[in-house]
Design a protein around this motif. Sequence first.
Motif, PDB file in Angstrom:
ATOM      1  N   LEU A 241       0.624  -1.375   0.044  1.00  0.00           N
ATOM      2  CA  LEU A 241      -0.095   0.011   0.045  1.00  0.00           C
ATOM      3  C   LEU A 241       0.850   1.268   0.153  1.00  0.00           C
ATOM      4  O   LEU A 241       1.873   1.427   0.895  1.00  0.00           O
TER       5      LEU A 241
ATOM      6  N   ARG B 113      -2.897   8.753   8.465  1.00  0.00           N
ATOM      7  CA  ARG B 113      -1.877   7.550   8.917  1.00  0.00           C
ATOM      8  C   ARG B 113      -2.146   6.925  10.202  1.00  0.00           C
ATOM      9  O   ARG B 113      -1.748   5.727  10.470  1.00  0.00           O
TER      10      ARG B 113
ATOM     11  N   TYR C 147       1.904   0.743   5.452  1.00  0.00           N
ATOM     12  CA  TYR C 147       1.820   1.419   4.216  1.00  0.00           C
ATOM     13  C   TYR C 147       3.446   2.048   3.840  1.00  0.00           C
ATOM     14  O   TYR C 147       4.239   2.041   4.714  1.00  0.00           O
TER      15      TYR C 147
ATOM     16  N   PHE D 195      -3.905   7.227  -2.981  1.00  0.00           N
ATOM     17  CA  PHE D 195      -3.224   5.756  -2.772  1.00  0.00           C
ATOM     18  C   PHE D 195      -3.398   4.765  -3.647  1.00  0.00           C
ATOM     19  O   PHE D 195      -4.122   4.937  -4.626  1.00  0.00           O
TER      20      PHE D 195
END
Length: 429
Positions: free
Chosen positions: A162, A240, A250, A268
Amino acid sequence: MSMKAPRGTVDILPEEAAKWQFIENKIKDVCRRYHFNEIRTPLFEHTEVFQRGVGDSTDIVQKEMYTFEDRGGRSLTLRPEGTASVVRSFVEHKMHGNASQPVKLYYFAQMFRYERPQKGRMRQLNQFGVEAMGSSDPAVDAEVIDLAMSVYRELGLTSLKLVINSLGDKESRENHRQALINHFTPHKDELCSDCQTRLVQNPMRILDCKTDRDHPAMKTAPSILEYLNDYSIDYFDKVRTYLELMGIDYEVDPNLVRGLDYYNHTAFEIMSEAEGFGAITTLAGGGRYNGLIEELGGPDTPGIGFGMGLERLLMALEAEDVKIPASQDLDCFIVTVGDEANKHSVKLIHELRNSGIQADRDYQGRKTKAQFKAADRYQAKYVLVLGENELNQQSINVKEMATGNQDEVAFPQLVTYLKGKLSGGNDNE
């Protein structure tokens, strides 16, 4: 003349369609748990929906759309992506006035893009996507990303990455835009023709260029993260934090800009890191699009979503050797002996089907042996043999193919008997 499917399109044959159905059902179950509801929009829209919604400077609008005039002289376009169509529907049906906000929607849709066909990137492609409109809470961004990751995880994928970025709010983007113009202008003549146009229309998209990606100026381009104002920094930090609370790994990539004009704040992509997947690793991508709903005639309403290519999902499953349950076993097949039995089987199979039992019979006038072979080809769990003796006794011979066991079952008890067997029950009466 040889009739073939147009270039960039494929036929999904029954054995493959069974895999698609399994995947779609799994995705629908994930959406149900996340409380997203299905929406279905037209295959084509007025061209302006995509020009305004996707952006005039994008490759989709400039190079890839299938656009035509109808008999009334109206310009229409086959849907190249899902968000603009869903937002148009959201505005038209005044869903922004719904008591329950945000409005959370998902779709399965065919998209059309004129580009060079390659594995996983066809001119007619199938996409799953979600849109959540009506909330500017960063937790919604994290929820949408979590939903996408959950789909992949529950289908069995593990080699995933990700990547996220913040594109900031309008003020942050404008400051970054000017910095990019100042940075790339001295190199304008060295850039490809597309990037020369982007420098004027949307300089951030230069960072997404495949042609100029190795140009030295790309490595020293100013990062959007250096131009985020306090609000944008705080927003990104919250996204986040929520991802970390959910245990979702991520990476932050300052050069992730996505290919559509409407994105801001969170952007993203989810990529496959499976060995042998291919050079183009992106499986899904999306982001926040505050301002798009207003651009398409609605009130100022925030939104976020993503699109996931189903062909690329199948490629990733293949690369990780994930087996998709796609059994086409038949519940039962009726074998008939004689004209009267063949005639009675029409009524019998009608009753079985109306009772929820999957059933088939011979329609080719085959001999008994050939009918049994047909049952084998269909992988029938049970073969029901009906002949003159059975008709006289108002019963039918039921053979379980896995064990070879046979029972004589009276017509009135047949449905109950088969349902018990097919559900795994032991009660044969």
